[in-house]
Design an enzyme around this catalytic site. Structure first.
Site, PDB file in Angstrom:
ATOM      1  N   GLY A  80      43.961  40.780  44.162  1.00  0.00           N
ATOM      2  CA  GLY A  80      42.973  41.597  43.437  1.00  0.00           C
ATOM      3  C   GLY A  80      41.668  41.714  44.188  1.00  0.00           C
ATOM      4  N   ASP A  82      50.480  36.088  43.412  1.00  0.00           N
ATOM      5  CA  ASP A  82      50.219  37.313  42.647  1.00  0.00           C
ATOM      6  C   ASP A  82      51.555  37.823  42.110  1.00  0.00           C
ATOM      7  OD1 ASP A  82      47.436  39.424  42.928  1.00  0.00           O
ATOM      8  OD2 ASP A  82      49.185  39.913  41.688  1.00  0.00           O
ATOM      9  N   ARG A 125      53.019  40.484  42.703  1.00  0.00           N
ATOM     10  CA  ARG A 125      53.822  41.153  43.726  1.00  0.00           C
ATOM     11  C   ARG A 125      53.475  40.535  45.072  1.00  0.00           C
ATOM     12  NH1 ARG A 125      49.996  44.372  46.065  1.00  0.00           N
ATOM     13  NH2 ARG A 125      48.164  44.714  44.732  1.00  0.00           N
ATOM     14  N   TYR A 167      38.790  43.153  26.231  1.00  0.00           N
ATOM     15  CA  TYR A 167      38.407  42.380  27.419  1.00  0.00           C
ATOM     16  C   TYR A 167      37.327  41.367  27.051  1.00  0.00           C
ATOM     17  CZ  TYR A 167      36.652  41.639  32.218  1.00  0.00           C
ATOM     18  OH  TYR A 167      36.232  41.113  33.428  1.00  0.00           O
ATOM     19  N   LYS A 205      37.386  37.339  27.058  1.00  0.00           N
ATOM     20  CA  LYS A 205      36.443  36.544  27.854  1.00  0.00           C
ATOM     21  C   LYS A 205      35.737  35.496  26.984  1.00  0.00           C
ATOM     22  CE  LYS A 205      37.226  38.064  31.943  1.00  0.00           C
ATOM     23  NZ  LYS A 205      37.984  37.200  32.864  1.00  0.00           N
TER      24      LYS A 205
HETATM   25  C1  VAH Z   1      35.052  45.476  34.593  1.00  0.00           C
HETATM   26  N1  VAH Z   1      34.530  44.884  36.891  1.00  0.00           N
HETATM   27  O1  VAH Z   1      34.414  46.500  34.781  1.00  0.00           O
HETATM   28  C2  VAH Z   1      34.880  44.329  35.591  1.00  0.00           C
HETATM   29  C3  VAH Z   1      33.782  43.406  35.163  1.00  0.00           C
HETATM   30  C4  VAH Z   1      31.398  43.240  34.402  1.00  0.00           C
HETATM   31  C5  VAH Z   1      32.530  44.145  34.718  1.00  0.00           C
HETATM   32  O2  VAH Z   1      34.171  42.494  34.207  1.00  0.00           O
HETATM   33  O3  VAH Z   1      35.802  45.333  33.667  1.00  0.00           O
END
Ligand code: VAH
Length: 312
Positions: A11, A34, A36, A140, A144
């Site tokens: 990544g 990873d 792949r 997301y 987190k």
């Molecule tokens: C995103 N680059 O955009 C990541 C990051 C703070 C942004 O967590 O999801």
């Protein structure tokens, strides 16, 4: 000598972290994994295909190489996670729990990143404190915050040496990011070199924290080498280097490419995510507890990004 297992090694962060770790600790002491594999990767050093939702496979690799450190990066980023929230939960949380469990069973030092995405619309937007309200409105962000709490739990409940930072948007020229909200800040440099023009999907005046990848990689290694007895926080340290909106990148690029033109075609989905995040976070705790210091401001980063992309 550290022996490190890295997940998500292909990544945006992983590809540069593996290189830096191998330079620091020796190629054979860094096992890249990873979902792949590529022949090229296998030639660079130890590499294993690993689906982080497969706990047994992760344990087997950690045991096979007798690692003492786990750096868990495999995850879906914010924009992708909003398109497939259940898949994001399964991968982001399933992978994290597996990495924490393997680390607990083998007593590994543990790193995983959080993000400014762990904050939400109710969080103070400017100079966002280390300890503050966290009610993110994205999958997301939920992943987190849950991840931050899980890492704290494994530290307090099992004594696992878990460490982490809240990354801003990361800017790099080695491996492009995938599926992030801040990806515009990478695309803009490639388009500036290629076509001297870029259409931003994030609107004018949208401030977010950003950081050049060399600062991010140095932060991970510095935190993991820090004296744990001096850490009041363990996970989710706020770190940032730059607070910028698209027009700030435009100005910085025009110092090198005067004819560069920035236009806007806002993507409502990613704009909504960006609007829920802080404008700029406070990195004081990281500086005080383990000496975090960013070296790249937007002008120094822009010069290096444009030079490196032009050379690619
Ligand atoms: C995103 N680059 O955009 C990541 C990051 C703070 C942004 O967590 O999801």
């Amino acid at each position: 000598m550290k022996k490190i297992l890295v997940t998500g090694a292909l990544g945006q962060i992983g590809s540069e972290l593996v290189t830096a770790l191998r330079e620091t600790y020796g190629t054979d002491n860094v096992i890249a994994t990873d979902i792949r594999s590529t022949e090229a990767e296998k030639e660079k050093g130890p590499f294993e295909v690993l689906d982080v939702t497969d706990a047994d496979a992760m344990f087997a690799i950690a045991k096979k190489y007798n690692v003492d450190t786990m750096m868990h990066l495999a995850a879906l980023l914010s924009a992708t996670a909003e398109k497939a929230p259940k898949k994001a939960w399964d991968l982001n949380m399933g992978g994290l729990v597996n990495a924490l469990e393997v680390s607990r069973e083998l007593n590994l030092q543990f790193f995983t990143p959080s993000s400014i995405g762990a904050f939400g619309p109710d969080t103070p937007k400017d100079n966002t404190p280390q300890d503050t309200i966290q009610r993110p409105t994205t999958m997301y962000g939920v992943n987190k915050v849950a991840g931050e709490l899980l890492c704290d739990y494994y530290f307090h409940r099992f004594g696992l040496d878990t460490r982490g930072v809240r990354f801003p948007g990361l800017i790099s020229y080695v491996t492009p990011p995938g599926g992030g909200t801040t990806d515009y800040a990478v695309e803009i440099y490639y388009e500036a070199v290629k076509s001297k023009a870029y259409t931003s999907y994030i609107g004018k005046g949208t401030y977010m924290d950003m950081m050049y990848m060399p600062d991010a990689i140095r932060a991970i290694i510095t935190l993991m080498e820090a004296d744990g007895s001096k850490l009041k926080h363990h996970n989710a340290f706020n770190i940032s280097a730059i607070s910028a909106a698209p027009e700030d990148f435009e100005k910085a690029i025009q110092k090198h490419i005067p004819e560069f033109k920035l236009s806007y075609d806002v993507d409502p989905a990613r704009q909504k995510i960006a609007d829920s995040w802080p404008n700029g976070i406070d990195s004081t705790c990281a500086a005080e507890e383990w000496g975090f210091k960013a070296e790249y401001d937007i002008d120094k980063m822009t010069k290096d990004m444009l030079e490196k992309i032009a050379a690619k």
